[in-house]
Motif scaffolding. Structure first.
Motif, mmCIF file in Angstrom:
data_model
loop_
_atom_site.group_PDB
_atom_site.id
_atom_site.type_symbol
_atom_site.label_atom_id
_atom_site.label_comp_id
_atom_site.label_asym_id
_atom_site.label_seq_id
_atom_site.Cartn_x
_atom_site.Cartn_y
_atom_site.Cartn_z
ATOM 1 N N VAL A 199 -38.114 -1.609 -57.255
ATOM 2 C CA VAL A 199 -37.536 -0.590 -58.447
ATOM 3 C C VAL A 199 -38.675 -0.780 -59.625
ATOM 4 C CG1 VAL A 199 -35.720 -0.634 -60.056
ATOM 5 C CG2 VAL A 199 -35.684 -2.646 -58.043
ATOM 6 N N THR A 200 -38.895 0.477 -59.407
ATOM 7 C CA THR A 200 -39.704 0.955 -60.159
ATOM 8 C C THR A 200 -39.057 1.661 -62.046
ATOM 9 O OG1 THR A 200 -39.448 3.299 -60.092
ATOM 10 C CG2 THR A 200 -41.064 2.042 -58.505
ATOM 11 N N CYS A 201 -39.632 1.923 -62.893
ATOM 12 C CA CYS A 201 -38.481 2.131 -63.825
ATOM 13 C C CYS A 201 -38.932 3.193 -64.066
ATOM 14 C CB CYS A 201 -39.990 1.008 -65.263
ATOM 15 S SG CYS A 201 -39.391 -0.708 -64.802
ATOM 16 N N SER A 202 -39.905 4.094 -64.178
ATOM 17 C CA SER A 202 -39.570 5.488 -63.601
ATOM 18 C C SER A 202 -39.512 6.359 -62.462
ATOM 19 C CB SER A 202 -40.790 6.153 -64.552
ATOM 20 O OG SER A 202 -42.269 5.910 -64.056
ATOM 21 N N ARG A 203 -39.352 7.505 -62.228
ATOM 22 C CA ARG A 203 -38.913 7.822 -61.304
ATOM 23 C C ARG A 203 -40.268 8.676 -61.084
ATOM 24 N NH1 ARG A 203 -34.918 10.248 -63.982
ATOM 25 N NH2 ARG A 203 -35.495 12.039 -64.532
ATOM 26 N N TRP A 204 -41.188 8.425 -62.164
ATOM 27 C CA TRP A 204 -42.279 9.107 -61.475
ATOM 28 C C TRP A 204 -43.719 8.114 -60.463
ATOM 29 C CZ3 TRP A 204 -46.455 5.667 -63.380
ATOM 30 C CH2 TRP A 204 -48.155 6.424 -63.084
ATOM 31 N N LEU A 205 -42.851 6.713 -61.242
ATOM 32 C CA LEU A 205 -43.596 5.468 -60.220
ATOM 33 C C LEU A 205 -42.868 5.288 -58.884
ATOM 34 C CD1 LEU A 205 -45.527 3.559 -59.947
ATOM 35 C CD2 LEU A 205 -44.382 1.384 -61.617
ATOM 36 N N GLU A 206 -41.667 5.998 -58.656
ATOM 37 C CA GLU A 206 -40.898 5.372 -57.807
ATOM 38 C C GLU A 206 -41.860 6.573 -56.666
ATOM 39 O OE1 GLU A 206 -36.612 6.029 -55.904
ATOM 40 O OE2 GLU A 206 -37.233 6.863 -57.381
ATOM 41 N N GLY A 207 -42.316 7.457 -57.154
ATOM 42 C CA GLY A 207 -42.766 8.381 -56.126
ATOM 43 C C GLY A 207 -44.103 8.051 -55.719
ATOM 44 N N GLU A 208 -44.710 7.303 -56.701
ATOM 45 C CA GLU A 208 -46.296 7.337 -56.589
ATOM 46 C C GLU A 208 -45.987 5.796 -55.082
ATOM 47 O OE1 GLU A 208 -49.203 8.268 -57.697
ATOM 48 O OE2 GLU A 208 -47.562 9.833 -58.185
ATOM 49 N N ASN A 217 -42.168 0.254 -45.127
ATOM 50 C CA ASN A 217 -41.053 0.076 -44.840
ATOM 51 C C ASN A 217 -40.186 -0.486 -45.477
ATOM 52 O OD1 ASN A 217 -41.352 1.284 -41.917
ATOM 53 N ND2 ASN A 217 -43.341 -0.293 -41.815
ATOM 54 N N GLN A 218 -40.796 -0.786 -46.962
ATOM 55 C CA GLN A 218 -39.699 -1.691 -48.053
ATOM 56 C C GLN A 218 -38.818 -0.364 -49.013
ATOM 57 O OE1 GLN A 218 -40.301 -5.467 -48.019
ATOM 58 N NE2 GLN A 218 -42.023 -4.665 -46.795
ATOM 59 N N THR A 219 -37.763 -0.865 -49.505
ATOM 60 C CA THR A 219 -37.159 -0.207 -49.965
ATOM 61 C C THR A 219 -37.680 -0.605 -51.417
ATOM 62 O OG1 THR A 219 -35.219 -1.273 -48.388
ATOM 63 C CG2 THR A 219 -34.530 0.041 -50.904
ATOM 64 N N VAL A 220 -37.126 1.436 -52.133
ATOM 65 C CA VAL A 220 -37.949 1.246 -53.771
ATOM 66 C C VAL A 220 -36.711 2.348 -53.992
ATOM 67 C CG1 VAL A 220 -39.777 2.451 -54.763
ATOM 68 C CG2 VAL A 220 -40.147 1.805 -52.402
ATOM 69 N N THR A 221 -36.696 1.851 -54.928
ATOM 70 C CA THR A 221 -35.359 2.616 -55.936
ATOM 71 C C THR A 221 -36.198 2.628 -57.165
ATOM 72 O OG1 THR A 221 -33.069 3.285 -56.512
ATOM 73 C CG2 THR A 221 -33.454 1.175 -56.465
ATOM 74 N N SER A 222 -34.847 3.614 -58.825
ATOM 75 C CA SER A 222 -35.549 3.392 -60.175
ATOM 76 C C SER A 222 -34.523 2.966 -60.559
ATOM 77 C CB SER A 222 -36.338 4.615 -59.730
ATOM 78 O OG SER A 222 -36.372 4.657 -61.840
ATOM 79 N N ILE A 223 -34.540 2.270 -61.877
ATOM 80 C CA ILE A 223 -33.723 1.795 -62.741
ATOM 81 C C ILE A 223 -34.621 1.502 -64.296
ATOM 82 C CG2 ILE A 223 -31.915 0.231 -63.897
ATOM 83 C CD1 ILE A 223 -31.436 -0.897 -60.828
ATOM 84 N N PRO A 224 -34.342 2.657 -65.255
ATOM 85 C CA PRO A 224 -35.115 2.253 -66.225
ATOM 86 C C PRO A 224 -34.787 1.001 -67.033
ATOM 87 C CG PRO A 224 -33.135 3.519 -66.938
ATOM 88 C CD PRO A 224 -32.839 2.915 -65.467
#
Length: 435
Positions: A199-208, A217-224
């Protein structure tokens, strides 16, 4: 549902603040959450000091052991830096840390939720043991370290999109088999042990993160991150200034950083922007004071073209709320950042923010609605933003929009509900894999 939130510190650093607030938010919304830390600040039992009593935080082990884990990692990094200290704290290799799988808090947890676990909290071997336990694992990324080999912010380096090596942070830009390449291989092996929901805290970090070859092969999502709007809310500006010894009349520009001189926080651009502001709007500048919250402010105050008040390093939340409430504008010239708690805190107190259009900052500041976004590394547009907030904008409208943004996006209920969905999905996937 029982969730174990794991972070190096209980109180120090943005990740600690975010993890502690999430623990509180989950407990307020029906989840039994505990925080496991290396460095515990509050008391674990009610000793008559209710302000420091926190039964939801536990320490993972002996402090001397924790100090050894921390020092051993720094020693190894120091040797790889050819005995040069400058970048020793810009990288982490997780070669030493606690085994938390033996703890009762770990055994009773339904979900293990990692946050910032560097500097002797968890080793890569320790994380591997967590995955082998079969418990669902969620990992909130507060920077890029989980998706790179050794750095927390990749800056202009894009090696992590393929394979780390020849690291620009190592002496001589490293080699094909340098420390970063070896840690990269260790992380690859770790992630083959089991799946992690990132889980990333920002959509920017999700993209990175999604660009990283490690996390393909891992799940990545974004939640502030969450914030308690019962604590962080507008207070009387004049009373706040009196309590802090700030001038009651005129404007107050606020700068906040745990370490004011941290290059990544952009203090040089802040100083240059204030010079432009003083030259371009001398009348407004003559009525303006700078307040600096954080350590090492004494190293830069003489460089500022405006009167400055050093507020020092503060951990008491009510004092921090007063600091924000005293300000007319909060300036955050970070050169690279995820989703800064400081912007969220300022906005929750009704303070418009000015910052560079980098990282997750544009997700928080809506340009000329609740603040001002300046061009990256451009002190002139940063100065323009400061002048716009103080002299041109409808500050009451900025305040209202900032409060609306926080209530809609960062409230405890909203954030905890998103995380509960992630936990339930992680549990369901783990059960499916076992079958």
């Amino acid at each position: 549902m029982k969730v174990l939130i794991v972070n190096t510190s209980e109180t120090t650093g943005g990740a600690a603040v975010a993890a502690r607030r999430l623990t509180s938010a989950l407990n307020n919304n029906g989840v039994k959450a505990k925080m496991l830390v290396r460095d515990k600040a509050s008391h674990g039992a009610d000793d008559g000091h209710p302000q420091t009593f926190n039964p939801t935080t536990v320490e993972c082990g002996n402090r001397l052991t924790g100090l050894w884990h921390f020092l051993w990692e720094r020693i190894v990094i120091y040797l790889h830096m050819h005995l040069k200290y400058a970048r020793v704290f810009q990288v982490d290799i997780a070669n030493s840390g606690f085994d938390i799988t033996r703890l009762p808090e770990f055994k009773e947890a339904d979900v293990v939720h990692l946050h910032w676990v560097n500097q002797g909290m968890l080793s890569l071997k320790g994380i591997k043991k967590i995955l082998k336990s079969g418990k669902p694992v969620v990992w909130t990324m507060h920077d890029q370290w989980p998706s790179t080999a050794i750095c927390h912010y990749a800056r202009n380096c894009r090696r992590y999109t393929n394979h780390c090596g020849r690291c620009p942070l190592l002496p001589g830009n490293g080699s094909d088999n340098d420390l970063s390449a070896r840690v990269w291989r260790q992380k690859q092996q770790l992630l083959q042990t089991g799946s992690i929901t990132f889980v990333t805290c920002s959509r920017w970090l999700e993209g990175e993160a999604k660009r990283s070859a490690l996390l393909r092969n891992q799940t990545v999502t974004s939640i502030p991150n969450a914030i308690d709007t019962r604590t962080f809310c507008p207070h009387d500006r004049m009373e706040a200034r009196r309590s802090l010894g700030l001038p009651v009349e005129g404007h107050v520009i606020l700068f906040v950083s745990q370490r004011v001189t941290d290059e990544r926080k952009g203090i040089s651009y802040f100083i240059e922007a204030l010079r432009h502001f003083a030259e371009q709007q001398p009348q407004t500048a003559s009525q303006t004071t700078v307040a600096i919250l954080g350590g090492h402010a004494d190293e830069i105050v003489d460089l500022l073209p405006l009167p400055a008040h050093q507020l020092g390093y503060v951990s008491d939340e009510q004092t921090i709320v007063n600091v924000y409430s005293a300000a007319d504008v909060y300036v955050t010239p970070s050169l690279e950042d995820n989703l800064p708690n400081t912007i969220m805190e300022a906005m929750a107190c009704g303070v418009p923010c000015v910052g560079f259009r980098v990282g997750g900052i544009p997700e928080m500041i809506d340009h000329q609605r609740n603040g001002f976004l300046a061009d990256p590394r451009d002190s002139e547009t940063l100065a323009k933003g400061i002048g716009w907030v103080l002299g041109e904008a409808d500050r009451e409208e900025l305040r209202r929009d900032a409060l609306r943004k926080v209530a809609h996006n960062y409230s405890q209920t909203s954030v905890s509900m998103h995380y509960i969905e992630v936990y339930q999905q992680a549990i369901a996937e783990q059960q499916f894999n076992i079958r």
